[in-house]
Write an enzyme that holds these catalytic residues in place. Structure first.
Site, PDB file in Angstrom:
ATOM      1  N   CYS A 113      39.482  51.598  34.986  1.00  0.00           N
ATOM      2  CA  CYS A 113      40.185  52.680  34.287  1.00  0.00           C
ATOM      3  C   CYS A 113      41.556  52.929  34.914  1.00  0.00           C
ATOM      4  CB  CYS A 113      39.376  53.960  34.367  1.00  0.00           C
ATOM      5  SG  CYS A 113      37.685  53.773  33.830  1.00  0.00           S
ATOM      6  N   ARG A 158      44.491  48.397  32.287  1.00  0.00           N
ATOM      7  CA  ARG A 158      43.363  48.592  33.203  1.00  0.00           C
ATOM      8  C   ARG A 158      42.072  48.943  32.462  1.00  0.00           C
ATOM      9  NH1 ARG A 158      44.954  49.208  38.549  1.00  0.00           N
ATOM     10  NH2 ARG A 158      42.891  50.000  39.006  1.00  0.00           N
ATOM     11  N   TRP A 201      37.690  52.268  30.775  1.00  0.00           N
ATOM     12  CA  TRP A 201      36.911  51.038  30.615  1.00  0.00           C
ATOM     13  C   TRP A 201      35.473  51.475  30.856  1.00  0.00           C
ATOM     14  CZ3 TRP A 201      33.629  47.962  33.570  1.00  0.00           C
ATOM     15  CH2 TRP A 201      33.418  46.654  33.110  1.00  0.00           C
ATOM     16  N   ASN A 231      37.875  56.929  38.044  1.00  0.00           N
ATOM     17  CA  ASN A 231      37.718  55.479  37.942  1.00  0.00           C
ATOM     18  C   ASN A 231      36.692  55.084  38.983  1.00  0.00           C
ATOM     19  OD1 ASN A 231      37.976  52.700  37.736  1.00  0.00           O
ATOM     20  ND2 ASN A 231      39.803  52.631  39.039  1.00  0.00           N
ATOM     21  N   GLY A 232      35.620  54.419  38.568  1.00  0.00           N
ATOM     22  CA  GLY A 232      34.612  54.008  39.537  1.00  0.00           C
ATOM     23  C   GLY A 232      33.219  54.203  38.988  1.00  0.00           C
ATOM     24  N   GLU A 282      39.531  26.668  35.104  1.00  0.00           N
ATOM     25  CA  GLU A 282      40.505  27.697  34.748  1.00  0.00           C
ATOM     26  C   GLU A 282      40.862  27.612  33.255  1.00  0.00           C
ATOM     27  OE1 GLU A 282      41.466  30.325  35.920  1.00  0.00           O
ATOM     28  OE2 GLU A 282      43.396  30.784  35.016  1.00  0.00           O
ATOM     29  N   LYS A 308      40.266  30.660  30.613  1.00  0.00           N
ATOM     30  CA  LYS A 308      41.343  31.251  29.819  1.00  0.00           C
ATOM     31  C   LYS A 308      40.945  31.292  28.344  1.00  0.00           C
ATOM     32  CE  LYS A 308      43.328  32.905  32.066  1.00  0.00           C
ATOM     33  NZ  LYS A 308      43.299  32.876  33.517  1.00  0.00           N
ATOM     34  N   GLU A 339      38.186  33.887  27.680  1.00  0.00           N
ATOM     35  CA  GLU A 339      38.661  35.262  27.839  1.00  0.00           C
ATOM     36  C   GLU A 339      39.406  35.789  26.630  1.00  0.00           C
ATOM     37  OE1 GLU A 339      41.125  34.990  31.470  1.00  0.00           O
ATOM     38  OE2 GLU A 339      40.223  36.903  31.982  1.00  0.00           O
ATOM     39  N   HIS A 388      25.517  13.850  33.482  1.00  0.00           N
ATOM     40  CA  HIS A 388      24.282  14.473  33.974  1.00  0.00           C
ATOM     41  C   HIS A 388      23.829  15.645  33.105  1.00  0.00           C
ATOM     42  CE1 HIS A 388      24.348  12.001  37.541  1.00  0.00           C
ATOM     43  NE2 HIS A 388      25.616  12.322  37.726  1.00  0.00           N
ATOM     44  N   LYS A 445      41.916  44.439  33.552  1.00  0.00           N
ATOM     45  CA  LYS A 445      42.730  43.613  34.431  1.00  0.00           C
ATOM     46  C   LYS A 445      42.214  43.607  35.865  1.00  0.00           C
ATOM     47  CE  LYS A 445      46.372  41.203  35.537  1.00  0.00           C
ATOM     48  NZ  LYS A 445      46.293  39.778  35.192  1.00  0.00           N
TER      49      LYS A 445
END
Ligand code: M6R
Length: 618
Positions: free
Chosen positions: A2, A28, A80, A106-107, A493, A497, A500, A516, A613
């Site tokens: 947040c 955020r 968030w 926030n938390g 990566e 990307k 996401e 495999h 983020k």
């Protein structure tokens, strides 16, 4: 997670300041938003599910009609969700039962259920499903019992188990009190003659002042215009000197780009120059890093490196392993911080714990580094955020100077982390006598070629080519990303990307592992993106491409190996820079590819669903 802002001015109206701050911090968390304002004799809150722009247009319309004017103090929050879905009722601020305080948080409050039970038993009525509302009631009840708001906060917080950055606003008998406190998630404060500000990120404070105080765990700060008093949990004043932040505000602006992500991809040539700035000693064939920590004597004692990181930073850590082991001959382990912190790691004497993080505030990475510290390791970090918790808690930091990264999908910070890892590997190699002066010169000269290559890879023509490929592959059912050696983390990566921001299923694999298991996925309609460098395993990568094609799968080859490019249906050529530097270039087409797939699918590129983020909670 947040975003938190707060402002207190001698005169004027803080609502526009809060809305601007929330806009800057929206990255955020962006599922709901709210403000709490000093109004008339008390407090007023406005909050709702949805984006900041919707709330802003409503409250500004209300102002235009004569409401919500002249608030000298207020708090704002972009959420968030952790406890309770993103609804109007769960949006912050929350008020206590007596309406004395408004609170943002926030938390995570881990013991919120038992506290809630207890408060309900005492007759408190709850209006949301959040853990935060518990805090509002606890602090409100303490305030009702007497003393100032800061005292009430200090009395209430020991009852709470968990992580928080909070800001509480009270307005009684004509007196405004603004207090914030931290245990875990970041919080910074600042003052000038006319005002005082608090925020979970310096970006929201920079429009007012560059002199910023970063609060530490256990701190409680009381703010008023021109003054901030920071105490510990017992009320004893503590000294928290301000730091000057050099970041330019324009750097957090989208400029002419449609999305932050695209802007940040295009910033990469500059970012590489900034990360290298004044660090290359070409004559000595060495890297200049400030501080005794990086001296031959100190680094000579490093026998092993333990990298700790999450997400994209973890992938940078994997590349660092290849660089440090390959160039400096120092063994490296790389762990997901979230796993490391909950096992019983055995760290040999002489192990250097290396945290890698853009934000320097990722809860898991901080916890893992602290654990490594407790186990006797020296702690270093590769980090972007000056003044962040990670930087403050590390014995030494290699700052990457990528500037503010706003796009939730990390791009420029990743490239800068790779450059920093390369610098560190060369310095370690020189300190261990593994790299000669001449070899050092060659390695560093290679690094100087990266900027022009990146510029070449970001021309309009190069971008259009990738856009065309992305368009043609945007509706396939899934993607496999394959890479080998130092480019295996680049495959991871690339897949991350794509997942996401475009919500397409993508798997990153070491190319040699395809046979495999993942080969069973190959069929028409499945795209395999192969990273094909000109290195010792190039012929094996070519064999992988043949195997995919033989099973009807489509292949996009990205890299400098002409043989692999020849075999693939779609090819993205990357300049040849040798194996050590190849990840720095190979990742760029993958960033652009995921960007254009997401664009094609109409996704919200800078604010992908469910993500935030900076992950400051577990
Ligand atoms: O701030 P950090 O580098 O510690 O963040 C770690 C991850 O949360 C982050 O890299 C995340 O995976 C990004 N969204 C990737 O694009």
């Amino acid at each position: 997670m947040c975003g938190i802002v707060g402002a207190f001015r001698r005169t004027g109206d803080v609502l526009p300041t809060l809305l601007d701050g929330l806009k800057v911090l929206e990255y955020r968390g962006y599922d709901s938003v709210g403000v709490g304002l000093v109004q008339g004799p008390g407090l007023t809150i406005r909050r709702r599910a949805g984006r900041i722009d919707e709330l802003a247009s409503r409250v500004l319309a209300e102002q235009a009609q004569g409401g919500l004017n002249g608030s000298v103090a207020g708090i704002g929050h972009s959420r968030w969700a952790t406890h309770g879905p993103p609804t109007d009722e769960n949006a912050h601020p929350h008020m206590d039962a007596g309406g004395r305080i408004a609170l943002i948080h926030n938390g995570i409050i881990e013991n919120y259920a038992e506290l809630r039970e207890e408060l309900i038993g005492a007759g408190v009525e709850f209006h949301s499903e959040t853990d935060t509302e518990v805090l509002a009631h606890l602090i409100g009840r303490e305030l009702a019992a007497g003393g100032r708001l800061a005292d009430a906060v200090r009395r209430a917080l020991p009852r709470v188990r968990g992580y928080y950055a909070i800001a509480a606003l009270a307005h009684e008998d004509g007196e405004v009190q603004l207090v914030c406190a931290r245990e875990g998630p970041p919080l910074c404060v600042a003052v000038d003659e006319d005002g005082a500000w608090l925020a979970s990120d310096v970006l929201a404070i920079l429009p007012h002042t560059r002199e910023v105080i970063f609060l530490e765990d256990g701190d409680v700060a009381e703010l008023e215009p021109g003054k901030v008093r920071v105490t510990d949990g017992k009320g004893v004043e503590v000294d928290r000197p301000a730091r000057t932040i050099e970041w330019e505000m324009e750097a957090s602006d989208k400029g002419s780009f449609p999305h932050y992500m695209l802007k940040e991809i295009h910033e990469q040539p500059d970012v590489v120059s900034r990360t290298l700035y004044e660090r290359l000693d070409l004559d000595a064939g060495d890297v200049r890093l400030d501080g005794d920590f990086w001296s031959d004597e100190s680094l000579g004692n490093v026998r092993r490196v333990q990298v700790l990181a999450c997400g994209t930073a973890f992938h940078a850590g994997l590349v660092a392993r290849y660089l440090i082991e390959g160039l400096a001959g120092v063994p490296v382990d790389v762990d997901y911080a979230s796993e490391f912190r909950y096992r019983s790691p055995i760290l040999a004497p002489g192990t250097l714990a290396l945290g890698v993080s853009q934000s320097g505030e990722t809860a898991d990475t901080l916890a893992a580094l602290r654990l490594a510290g407790k186990l006797g390791c020296a702690r270093a970090s590769i980090c972007n955020a000056i003044g962040s918790t990670m930087v403050r808690e590390s014995d030494a930091t290699l700052l990457i100077h990528a500037g503010p990264e706003i796009g939730v999908a990390s791009t420029k910070a990743f490239v800068a982390m790779l450059v920093a890892a390369y610098l560190m590997a060369v310095r370690l190699g020189r300190a261990h006598g593994r790299i000669s002066q001449e070899e050092g010169r060659e390695l560093l000269a290679g690094l100087r070629q990266i900027r022009p290559h990146l510029e070449h890879m970001l021309t309009r023509e190069a971008q259009d080519h990738i856009r065309d490929i992305a368009r043609r592959h945007s509706s396939v059912k899934g993607f496999l990303f394959l890479g080998r050696g130092i480019n295996y983390p680049i495959a991871l990566e690339g897949a991350l990307k794509l997942k996401e921001i475009s919500y397409v299923h993508a798997e990153g694999y070491p190319a040699g592992e395809m046979k495999h298991g993942p080969i069973a996925l190959i069929e028409p309609g499945m795209t395999t993106l192969v990273i094909a460098s000109q290195d010792s395993v190039a012929d094996k990568v070519r064999a992988n491409i043949e195997q995919v094609r033989a099973r009807g799968g489509q292949v996009i080859a990205v890299g400098a190996d002409p043989g692999s490019l020849e075999l693939a249906e779609d090819k993205i050529e990357v300049p040849e820079v040798g194996p050590w530097l190849s990840p720095l270039l190979n990742v760029v087409p993958l960033q652009l590819f995921s960007y254009f797939v997401a664009l094609e699918k109409g996704c919200d590129i800078d604010k992908p669903r469910n993500l935030a983020k900076s992950v400051t909670v577990e």
